[in-house]
Design a protein around this motif. Sequence first.
Motif, PDB file in Angstrom:
ATOM      1  N   GLY A 242     -14.915   1.210   0.695  1.00  0.00           N
ATOM      2  CA  GLY A 242     -14.194   0.052   1.219  1.00  0.00           C
ATOM      3  C   GLY A 242     -13.642  -0.852   0.136  1.00  0.00           C
ATOM      4  O   GLY A 242     -13.259  -2.001   0.429  1.00  0.00           O
ATOM      5  N   LEU A 243     -13.571  -0.384  -1.108  1.00  0.00           N
ATOM      6  CA  LEU A 243     -13.096  -1.200  -2.219  1.00  0.00           C
ATOM      7  C   LEU A 243     -11.696  -1.745  -1.937  1.00  0.00           C
ATOM      8  O   LEU A 243     -10.817  -1.027  -1.467  1.00  0.00           O
ATOM      9  CB  LEU A 243     -13.065  -0.392  -3.514  1.00  0.00           C
ATOM     10  CG  LEU A 243     -14.421   0.025  -4.103  1.00  0.00           C
ATOM     11  CD1 LEU A 243     -14.222   0.871  -5.341  1.00  0.00           C
ATOM     12  CD2 LEU A 243     -15.276  -1.196  -4.430  1.00  0.00           C
ATOM     13  N   GLU A 244     -11.493  -3.019  -2.268  1.00  0.00           N
ATOM     14  CA  GLU A 244     -10.202  -3.671  -2.066  1.00  0.00           C
ATOM     15  C   GLU A 244      -9.458  -3.849  -3.388  1.00  0.00           C
ATOM     16  O   GLU A 244      -8.234  -3.715  -3.434  1.00  0.00           O
ATOM     17  CB  GLU A 244     -10.401  -5.023  -1.377  1.00  0.00           C
ATOM     18  CG  GLU A 244     -11.014  -4.878   0.023  1.00  0.00           C
ATOM     19  CD  GLU A 244     -11.303  -6.208   0.682  1.00  0.00           C
ATOM     20  OE1 GLU A 244     -11.125  -7.255   0.011  1.00  0.00           O
ATOM     21  OE2 GLU A 244     -11.708  -6.213   1.860  1.00  0.00           O
ATOM     22  N   THR A 245     -10.179  -4.144  -4.439  1.00  0.00           N
ATOM     23  CA  THR A 245      -9.622  -4.190  -5.795  1.00  0.00           C
ATOM     24  C   THR A 245     -10.657  -3.616  -6.743  1.00  0.00           C
ATOM     25  O   THR A 245     -11.846  -3.566  -6.431  1.00  0.00           O
ATOM     26  CB  THR A 245      -9.280  -5.630  -6.236  1.00  0.00           C
ATOM     27  OG1 THR A 245     -10.492  -6.388  -6.296  1.00  0.00           O
ATOM     28  CG2 THR A 245      -8.308  -6.279  -5.267  1.00  0.00           C
TER      29      THR A 245
ATOM     30  N   GLN B  66      -8.751   3.383   1.566  1.00  0.00           N
ATOM     31  CA  GLN B  66      -7.651   2.854   2.362  1.00  0.00           C
ATOM     32  C   GLN B  66      -7.465   1.344   2.223  1.00  0.00           C
ATOM     33  O   GLN B  66      -6.391   0.824   2.525  1.00  0.00           O
ATOM     34  CB  GLN B  66      -7.862   3.212   3.832  1.00  0.00           C
ATOM     35  CG  GLN B  66      -7.768   4.693   4.141  1.00  0.00           C
ATOM     36  CD  GLN B  66      -6.403   5.271   3.789  1.00  0.00           C
ATOM     37  OE1 GLN B  66      -5.376   4.661   4.041  1.00  0.00           O
ATOM     38  NE2 GLN B  66      -6.392   6.461   3.204  1.00  0.00           N
ATOM     39  N   ASN B  67      -8.481   0.627   1.775  1.00  0.00           N
ATOM     40  CA  ASN B  67      -8.367  -0.826   1.603  1.00  0.00           C
ATOM     41  C   ASN B  67      -7.981  -1.228   0.182  1.00  0.00           C
ATOM     42  O   ASN B  67      -7.742  -2.410  -0.086  1.00  0.00           O
ATOM     43  CB  ASN B  67      -9.689  -1.510   1.976  1.00  0.00           C
ATOM     44  CG  ASN B  67     -10.044  -1.310   3.435  1.00  0.00           C
ATOM     45  OD1 ASN B  67      -9.174  -1.233   4.284  1.00  0.00           O
ATOM     46  ND2 ASN B  67     -11.335  -1.213   3.724  1.00  0.00           N
ATOM     47  N   LEU B  68      -7.919  -0.246  -0.720  1.00  0.00           N
ATOM     48  CA  LEU B  68      -7.628  -0.540  -2.125  1.00  0.00           C
ATOM     49  C   LEU B  68      -6.143  -0.831  -2.302  1.00  0.00           C
ATOM     50  O   LEU B  68      -5.299   0.051  -2.100  1.00  0.00           O
ATOM     51  CB  LEU B  68      -8.054   0.641  -3.004  1.00  0.00           C
ATOM     52  CG  LEU B  68      -7.936   0.454  -4.515  1.00  0.00           C
ATOM     53  CD1 LEU B  68      -8.809  -0.692  -4.989  1.00  0.00           C
ATOM     54  CD2 LEU B  68      -8.306   1.746  -5.236  1.00  0.00           C
ATOM     55  N   ARG B  69      -5.812  -2.079  -2.688  1.00  0.00           N
ATOM     56  CA  ARG B  69      -4.419  -2.497  -2.765  1.00  0.00           C
ATOM     57  C   ARG B  69      -3.893  -2.599  -4.196  1.00  0.00           C
ATOM     58  O   ARG B  69      -2.695  -2.513  -4.408  1.00  0.00           O
ATOM     59  CB  ARG B  69      -4.212  -3.826  -2.032  1.00  0.00           C
ATOM     60  CG  ARG B  69      -4.295  -3.657  -0.523  1.00  0.00           C
ATOM     61  CD  ARG B  69      -4.163  -4.981   0.223  1.00  0.00           C
ATOM     62  NE  ARG B  69      -4.003  -4.739   1.646  1.00  0.00           N
ATOM     63  CZ  ARG B  69      -4.981  -4.442   2.486  1.00  0.00           C
ATOM     64  NH1 ARG B  69      -6.206  -4.337   2.026  1.00  0.00           N
ATOM     65  NH2 ARG B  69      -4.740  -4.241   3.761  1.00  0.00           N
ATOM     66  N   TYR B  70      -4.755  -2.790  -5.149  1.00  0.00           N
ATOM     67  CA  TYR B  70      -4.265  -2.821  -6.531  1.00  0.00           C
ATOM     68  C   TYR B  70      -5.397  -2.654  -7.531  1.00  0.00           C
ATOM     69  O   TYR B  70      -6.563  -2.944  -7.240  1.00  0.00           O
ATOM     70  CB  TYR B  70      -3.481  -4.105  -6.833  1.00  0.00           C
ATOM     71  CG  TYR B  70      -4.262  -5.381  -6.735  1.00  0.00           C
ATOM     72  CD1 TYR B  70      -4.360  -6.066  -5.531  1.00  0.00           C
ATOM     73  CD2 TYR B  70      -4.906  -5.930  -7.851  1.00  0.00           C
ATOM     74  CE1 TYR B  70      -5.075  -7.256  -5.426  1.00  0.00           C
ATOM     75  CE2 TYR B  70      -5.610  -7.121  -7.758  1.00  0.00           C
ATOM     76  CZ  TYR B  70      -5.694  -7.764  -6.541  1.00  0.00           C
ATOM     77  OH  TYR B  70      -6.398  -8.933  -6.450  1.00  0.00           O
TER      78      TYR B  70
END
Length: 526
Positions: free
Chosen positions: A246-249, A268-272
């Motif tokens: 669930g990593l976002e960054t 799927q939550n990784l944006r940058y």
Amino acid sequence: MKSPWPLAIIVIVAAASAVLITFPAEADGGDSETDIFTIEGVEYEVLFDHYVAVSLVDLNLEGHLNIPNTVEYEGTTYTVTTIGTLAIPMGSKLTSVTIPANVTKIESGAIVGGELESIEVDYENPIYESVDGVLYANGGTTLVSSPAKKTSVAVSTKVTEIEQRAFYSGSLESIWIYGNVSIIQSETFANCRHLREFNMTMDGVNTMPSSVLIIEDSAFSNCESLQNISLNNVRTIGMYAFSNTGLETINITEAVVNVADGAFIGCQNLRYFESENEFYPAEEGVLYEKRSILSLKCYPAGKTDESLTIPAEADTISPWAFSGCSHLKNVKILDQAEVSYAAFSECSSLEYVYMWDGVLYIDAMAFSGCSALKGFQANGLVGMGMLAFSETGLESVVFPATLRVVMDAVFMGCINMVSAEFGENLEYLGGYAFYHTQLSEVTITSDKVELAPGCMNVGGYDTPKAHTTLTIQKGVEVPVDIANEDTELVIIRIGDRPYPVENLPVVGLCIAILVGIIYYFRRVRT
């Protein structure tokens, strides 16, 4: 023709050797009938002499299991010394288990029972011990396995090693590691879907212990509740290490020297990405690897851009670099010689790909599973690997004249595909290239192509019987097994005369008869 006798002699000698080797095992209770036996729902495997391993526990056993020190089978007493891999598997209903004194080896992932609340150990066991229901070894310095139902664990300062799969598929929600652990081994926390606190600080940041230098393959795979983590002093990140989390960054720190391909696939939550690392710079949230060449390492799957132009400065696209991206619709690849293995696999929104003339090869599974893909352009393309466009939305494709090699199953599962046209330089068309499609027409203008057996197997699986036309040059050899019984294939040869030379005498005779009939009727009328 060579005589068959030398081969026969070798076979006879080998068989005799096998018999001689087998008989002593029978004397020790290790023959084929007693290699594996079951007592009270526990399956045992004979290792050697009178020693056995617990190989599998019946899934119907419930409650507590007390593994015995010894078991007796057909008059022979065996000592239980080993617990084998997956001996107590995920589907087990056991809530607790006791390890006997004689067990000296517990293999990786041996105890992953889904309902286990406690793992106990006989106090006389010289290697293993239990602390708060968690299994340890070597005087408490190695954490072997945590019960699947345990939600919180504090790892003591004594621990220097956590074994593979120690927390595999468990209900773990939070963990604090206080020991001097240098490696998070492969699959240690894999499938811990509820893990959200990992050495969490007061401000809510999960932090890798400063002692950890290596995160091995799939260590945190499928930890979908893990939203952030600071890598701290980590130097190596293994393949699939954080896949489907669930990593976002994520910040690639200066300490990192190696990030394996696919390390962040399916996040799927990784944006940058952020980076402080000269070898792994990040530009506009995209992670690159800069060594002797510049590679696009990973495109965040959660990045919301719909279009992308891959800069010419990036010499390569790493395997799985875009895999699982759900927003990208159009991609331009400017000057990369190869689209690597599974680079764009499962990009569910990808509709069109434009590849500059410098793209020569599309590797295996490069666009596999891109269900929305309707077209691509690759004017300089030379070859395509296995399953390169499998299960995509392609319908009709005209390939450039430069294309030479199409490997096996390239378009397998492209259920909308109706036609394909190949140029004069095609040298090889692989087996099952169009299996499970709606293909009705294939045209190959090359006169030097090798058609692999089964290359025109179109029908099959859950598709209706296929009716397909293959148009090829006259001199091309067609294998007998080019298509299966689910494909009705019609072959049209380019260059065949509508009336072959060998039929001219018959044609001449028919013309003569026709002329004679006409002459006869004219005579009758006059």
